[in-house]
Design an enzyme around this catalytic site. Structure first.
Site, mmCIF file in Angstrom:
data_model
loop_
_atom_site.group_PDB
_atom_site.id
_atom_site.type_symbol
_atom_site.label_atom_id
_atom_site.label_comp_id
_atom_site.label_asym_id
_atom_site.label_seq_id
_atom_site.Cartn_x
_atom_site.Cartn_y
_atom_site.Cartn_z
ATOM 1 N N LYS A 1 0.809 -1.097 0.459
ATOM 2 C CA LYS A 1 0.010 0.513 0.601
ATOM 3 C C LYS A 1 1.039 1.257 -0.171
ATOM 4 O O LYS A 1 1.507 1.321 0.328
ATOM 5 C CB LYS A 1 -0.664 -0.358 1.243
ATOM 6 C CG LYS A 1 -1.698 -0.718 1.015
ATOM 7 C CD LYS A 1 -2.814 -1.014 1.992
ATOM 8 C CE LYS A 1 -4.009 -1.975 2.048
ATOM 9 N NZ LYS A 1 -4.518 -2.121 3.901
ATOM 10 N N TYR B 1 -12.525 -2.079 -2.767
ATOM 11 C CA TYR B 1 -12.981 -1.984 -1.395
ATOM 12 C C TYR B 1 -14.866 -2.253 -1.717
ATOM 13 O O TYR B 1 -14.875 -2.057 -1.289
ATOM 14 C CB TYR B 1 -12.526 -1.178 -0.890
ATOM 15 C CG TYR B 1 -11.267 -0.879 -0.532
ATOM 16 C CD1 TYR B 1 -10.793 -2.357 0.759
ATOM 17 C CD2 TYR B 1 -10.012 -0.250 -0.670
ATOM 18 C CE1 TYR B 1 -9.328 -2.840 0.853
ATOM 19 C CE2 TYR B 1 -8.330 -0.106 -0.142
ATOM 20 C CZ TYR B 1 -8.323 -1.672 0.870
ATOM 21 O OH TYR B 1 -6.846 -1.932 1.320
ATOM 22 N N ASN C 1 -1.772 -0.226 7.118
ATOM 23 C CA ASN C 1 -1.130 -1.455 7.584
ATOM 24 C C ASN C 1 -0.457 -1.657 5.799
ATOM 25 O O ASN C 1 -0.717 -3.874 6.647
ATOM 26 C CB ASN C 1 -2.225 -1.951 7.506
ATOM 27 C CG ASN C 1 -3.891 -2.605 7.127
ATOM 28 O OD1 ASN C 1 -3.110 -2.225 6.386
ATOM 29 N ND2 ASN C 1 -4.080 -3.147 7.596
ATOM 30 N N HIS D 1 -2.239 -5.589 1.759
ATOM 31 C CA HIS D 1 -3.539 -6.136 1.408
ATOM 32 C C HIS D 1 -3.055 -7.993 0.478
ATOM 33 O O HIS D 1 -2.588 -6.931 -0.100
ATOM 34 C CB HIS D 1 -4.083 -4.813 0.521
ATOM 35 C CG HIS D 1 -5.552 -6.453 0.359
ATOM 36 N ND1 HIS D 1 -6.767 -5.972 0.088
ATOM 37 C CD2 HIS D 1 -5.527 -7.137 -1.984
ATOM 38 C CE1 HIS D 1 -7.710 -7.071 -0.360
ATOM 39 N NE2 HIS D 1 -7.100 -7.714 -1.318
ATOM 40 N N GLU E 1 -10.255 -10.754 -7.281
ATOM 41 C CA GLU E 1 -9.488 -9.115 -7.450
ATOM 42 C C GLU E 1 -8.107 -9.004 -8.158
ATOM 43 O O GLU E 1 -7.570 -8.203 -8.836
ATOM 44 C CB GLU E 1 -8.881 -9.656 -6.471
ATOM 45 C CG GLU E 1 -9.393 -8.795 -4.848
ATOM 46 C CD GLU E 1 -8.766 -9.144 -3.926
ATOM 47 O OE1 GLU E 1 -8.057 -9.256 -3.343
ATOM 48 O OE2 GLU E 1 -9.710 -8.492 -2.673
HETATM 49 O O1 CDP Z 1 -6.864 -5.395 4.803
HETATM 50 P P1 CDP Z 1 -7.858 -6.913 5.227
HETATM 51 O O2 CDP Z 1 -8.438 -7.964 5.029
HETATM 52 O O3 CDP Z 1 -6.448 -7.191 6.717
HETATM 53 O O4 CDP Z 1 -8.854 -6.234 6.806
HETATM 54 P P2 CDP Z 1 -10.627 -5.415 6.439
HETATM 55 O O5 CDP Z 1 -11.241 -5.739 7.146
HETATM 56 O O6 CDP Z 1 -10.667 -6.803 5.150
HETATM 57 O O7 CDP Z 1 -10.444 -4.329 6.018
HETATM 58 C C1 CDP Z 1 -9.337 -3.763 4.572
HETATM 59 C C2 CDP Z 1 -8.857 -2.638 4.885
HETATM 60 O O8 CDP Z 1 -9.214 -1.784 5.854
HETATM 61 C C3 CDP Z 1 -7.566 -2.851 6.054
HETATM 62 O O9 CDP Z 1 -6.818 -3.617 5.665
HETATM 63 C C4 CDP Z 1 -7.215 -0.875 6.563
HETATM 64 O O10 CDP Z 1 -6.734 -1.121 5.957
HETATM 65 C C5 CDP Z 1 -8.654 -0.626 6.551
HETATM 66 N N1 CDP Z 1 -9.406 -0.545 7.341
HETATM 67 C C6 CDP Z 1 -9.227 0.572 8.529
HETATM 68 O O11 CDP Z 1 -8.786 1.678 7.336
HETATM 69 N N2 CDP Z 1 -10.271 0.766 9.478
HETATM 70 C C7 CDP Z 1 -10.803 -0.362 9.635
HETATM 71 N N3 CDP Z 1 -11.316 0.117 11.038
HETATM 72 C C8 CDP Z 1 -10.919 -1.674 9.213
HETATM 73 C C9 CDP Z 1 -10.097 -1.631 8.363
HETATM 74 MG MG MG Z 2 -10.251 -7.929 4.065
#
Ligand code: CDP
Ligand code: MG
Length: 135
Positions: free
Chosen positions: A10, A50, A113, A116, A127
């Site tokens: 990212k 997303y 973080n 992805h 994707e």
């Molecule tokens: O990336 P991952 O699949 O681990 O997490 P997700 O629950 O699918 O969320 C996608 C992305 O949204 C995360 O990797 C974070 O960058 C972002 N996120 C955020 O900005 N705030 C949150 N409360 C949760 C996720």
């Molecule tokens: Mg995810």
């Protein structure tokens, strides 16, 4: 079972000069690089990528982050690559992700973080078609 998975390194990782560190972890694990491209994306691609999150209250700042600078999109291949890469990346929230993972070692944020990765065969197929339609 050999799988392919879509990974994004990212914009925070690109800004911080961590692309090499992250990539080297995937390579050292034994995964094969199938495609890789430095990309700057617009809000429309962020929304499509997303799609499952666009109605979340935290989505607008996530979209801003996703378009805030170039990212590196890649496809990795290997045995059980989808779950293996998720494990290497660590839990979503860098503050609680386990040490030894990308996020646990290098992120202190639930949003910025670093990485992805696809979370299922279905999302990997979706994707990869979105990011690398010619693959
Ligand atoms: O990336 P991952 O699949 O681990 O997490 P997700 O629950 O699918 O969320 C996608 C992305 O949204 C995360 O990797 C974070 O960058 C972002 N996120 C955020 O900005 N705030 C949150 N409360 C949760 C996720
Ligand atoms: Mg995810």
């Amino acid at each position: 079972m050999t799988q392919r998975t879509l990974v994004l390194i990212k914009p925070d990782a690109v800004r911080r000069g961590l692309v090499g560190d992250v990539l080297s972890r995937y390579e050292a694990k034994g995964l094969t690089l199938v495609a890789m491209e430095l990309r700057s994306i617009d809000a429309q691609l962020a929304d499509t990528h997303y799609a499952e999150h666009v109605d979340q209250p935290w989505y607008p700042p996530l979209r801003e982050f996703a378009v805030s600078g170039p990212l590196v999109a890649l496809v990795l291949e290997g045995d059980e690559a989808i779950s293996v890469v998720r494990a290497l990346n660590g839990a979503t929230d860098g503050r609680v992700a386990a040490p030894g993972t990308v996020r646990g070692d290098l992120s202190l944020s639930n949003r910025e973080n670093l990485v992805h990765a696809s979370d299922s065969e279905e999302s990997a197929a979706r994707e990869m078609a979105l990011w690398f339609p010619n693959l």
